[in-house]
Design a protein around this motif. Sequence first.
Motif, short mmCIF file in Angstrom:
data_model
loop_
_atom_site.label_atom_id
_atom_site.label_comp_id
_atom_site.label_asym_id
_atom_site.label_seq_id
_atom_site.Cartn_x
_atom_site.Cartn_y
_atom_site.Cartn_z
N ALA A 224 8.80 14.86 9.87
CA ALA A 224 8.08 16.09 10.21
C ALA A 224 6.82 16.15 9.36
O ALA A 224 6.85 15.83 8.17
N TRP A 225 5.71 16.51 9.98
CA TRP A 225 4.47 16.61 9.22
C TRP A 225 3.65 17.80 9.70
O TRP A 225 3.82 18.28 10.82
N ASN A 226 2.74 18.27 8.84
CA ASN A 226 2.14 19.57 9.06
C ASN A 226 1.03 19.57 10.10
O ASN A 226 0.93 20.50 10.90
N GLY A 227 0.17 18.58 10.14
CA GLY A 227 -0.96 18.63 11.06
C GLY A 227 -1.97 19.69 10.63
O GLY A 227 -1.82 20.36 9.60
N ASP B 247 -3.84 14.02 2.26
CA ASP B 247 -3.16 15.24 1.86
C ASP B 247 -2.17 15.73 2.91
O ASP B 247 -1.65 16.85 2.81
N ALA B 248 -1.88 14.92 3.92
CA ALA B 248 -0.90 15.32 4.93
C ALA B 248 0.46 15.55 4.28
O ALA B 248 0.88 14.79 3.41
N ARG B 249 1.14 16.61 4.69
CA ARG B 249 2.46 16.93 4.15
C ARG B 249 3.52 16.29 5.03
O ARG B 249 3.77 16.74 6.15
N VAL B 250 4.12 15.21 4.55
CA VAL B 250 5.06 14.42 5.33
C VAL B 250 6.46 14.56 4.72
O VAL B 250 6.64 14.35 3.52
N SER B 251 7.43 14.93 5.54
CA SER B 251 8.83 14.99 5.12
C SER B 251 9.62 14.04 5.99
O SER B 251 9.46 14.03 7.21
N ALA B 252 10.49 13.24 5.38
CA ALA B 252 11.20 12.21 6.14
C ALA B 252 12.67 12.13 5.74
O ALA B 252 13.02 12.24 4.57
N ARG C 257 0.85 -1.18 0.00
CA ARG C 257 0.00 0.00 0.00
C ARG C 257 0.89 1.24 0.00
O ARG C 257 1.99 1.22 0.52
N GLU C 258 0.38 2.33 -0.54
CA GLU C 258 1.11 3.59 -0.54
C GLU C 258 0.32 4.62 0.24
O GLU C 258 -0.86 4.82 -0.01
N TRP C 259 1.00 5.27 1.23
CA TRP C 259 0.31 6.29 2.03
C TRP C 259 1.36 7.11 2.78
O TRP C 259 2.34 6.57 3.28
N GLY C 260 1.12 8.40 2.87
CA GLY C 260 1.95 9.26 3.69
C GLY C 260 3.40 9.33 3.25
O GLY C 260 4.28 9.58 4.07
N GLY C 261 3.66 9.11 1.97
CA GLY C 261 5.02 9.17 1.47
C GLY C 261 5.80 7.88 1.64
O GLY C 261 7.01 7.85 1.37
N PHE C 262 5.13 6.80 2.06
CA PHE C 262 5.79 5.52 2.28
C PHE C 262 5.12 4.42 1.47
O PHE C 262 3.93 4.51 1.13
N VAL C 263 5.88 3.37 1.19
CA VAL C 263 5.33 2.11 0.69
C VAL C 263 5.28 1.17 1.89
O VAL C 263 6.29 0.95 2.57
N TRP C 264 4.09 0.62 2.16
CA TRP C 264 3.88 -0.25 3.31
C TRP C 264 3.62 -1.68 2.83
O TRP C 264 3.05 -1.90 1.75
N TRP D 19 14.12 19.79 5.65
CA TRP D 19 14.12 18.91 6.82
C TRP D 19 15.39 18.06 6.85
O TRP D 19 16.04 17.91 7.89
N ARG D 20 15.79 17.51 5.71
CA ARG D 20 16.99 16.70 5.65
C ARG D 20 18.24 17.54 5.89
O ARG D 20 19.18 17.09 6.56
N LYS D 21 18.25 18.76 5.39
CA LYS D 21 19.39 19.64 5.64
C LYS D 21 19.47 20.02 7.11
O LYS D 21 20.57 20.03 7.70
N PHE D 22 18.34 20.33 7.74
CA PHE D 22 18.31 20.69 9.15
C PHE D 22 18.89 19.56 10.01
O PHE D 22 19.61 19.80 10.98
#
Length: 435
Positions: free
Chosen positions: A281-284, A154-159, A125-132, A295-298
């Motif tokens: 990190a995600w927006n909420g 539509d959650a904005r997820v950065s990993a 399955r694909e969700w939240g920027g991941f393959v599960w 996020w990766r640079k931080f």
Amino acid sequence: MTPEENDLLCRVEGDAPMGQIMRRHWIAACLAEEVAEPDGAPVRTRLLGENLIVFRDSKGRLGVVDEYCTHRRASLVFARNEECGLRCLYHGWKFDVDGNVVDMPSEALDRTHPERVKLKSYPAREWGGFVWTYMGPAEDMREFEPPAFAPTADARVSATKVRVRCNWAQILEGQIDSAHSSSLHSSDMVPAQVDGAKATDVNWLRPSTDKAPRFQIERTSYGFRYAAIRRPIMDPETHDYIRTTVYIAPFTALIPPNNSYNVATLLTPEDDTHTMFYFIAWNGADKPGIAADRWRKFNQLEWGVDVDRNFDNLRNAGNLYRQDRPAMKAGNFTGIAGIPNQDIAMWESMGPIGERSLERVGASDVAVVAFRRLMVEAARAMRDAGTALGTTEPHIPHASISSFEGVVPKTTNWRALGGGSEAAQERVAQHDTAK
């Protein structure tokens, strides 16, 4: 902990009870951006001691399959991804996303039984920027549930993504250990006269100098929540600074948020002594979030800069994580750049599987001890009764679970803060029933 309990907690391969718990949950196989392109390069992943391949076919369907061709066991990471299947380079055998053999050019099909050479595959399955994927018994598979860090599509997820060379539990213990942040991360989580946690481009600000928080814990059906209660810089006589952390078994921790984004960690145990670590990190609903590149640079975990193409950290034990001793003399506490890298140095320094029986835990380790007790009990329940933690009733939807941070009056009950309290969930259910 005894050595036997340590093994129950850490081991995930084969028939290990902890691994069997994990197989009854959907596990992150990789980031969706790694397989964004239909007919793109297959991606190698390792989950719970198994070597697997993730790919997206010509129609955009995702496959999670055994890495090794059923014919002569050549690796499919080199395979051609074309016309809705992976074609092994060695003899041309081709498999679809479900592992079915769809072409065997080296064999006479009328003399071969394709069902006998099916490639092992797992649902995807694909969700939240991941393959599960789900790796457990088919009869125990539950519908995929959106994770707490991506409650909506539509959650904005950065990993970030990086391999850590130790067992999964060592990492998880670090995520739920609120006390260490005042020491290990003191140069990046800086006390300031603010009304709550704030994020800047270079650090996080927090409204407390208290290094010895008080802890309170609440067990739940999905894991547990706990509060770290500190004296705030402002109004310490009438207010508390409360940070709640949530453990959603077996892979996820929700870290107290800041004004710009919520924070979570997700673990993928590759085997007993290696873990893929995702810092998220995600927006909420009320926060702007942060772009993945920022996020990766931080976090000093940029792809191709801080981690290589296999997600191995270029800061490692061999180069002492590039620790900068002159910077330490100038005031930086660790001399190690990036909050996750500071953690990774500590986790890996304990060894692939730490000798927990030799530890001398203190009052600040209440959450760590609670985690160990919970998961050792869960492993025994899995081994003796086949019951997997987090799959039983009452079920609290993960989308309703959240962490919390803030300065609040001392009269505030922390259990009412954030989401995920079973007591709060029961009150909502009773209210709905009354209506």
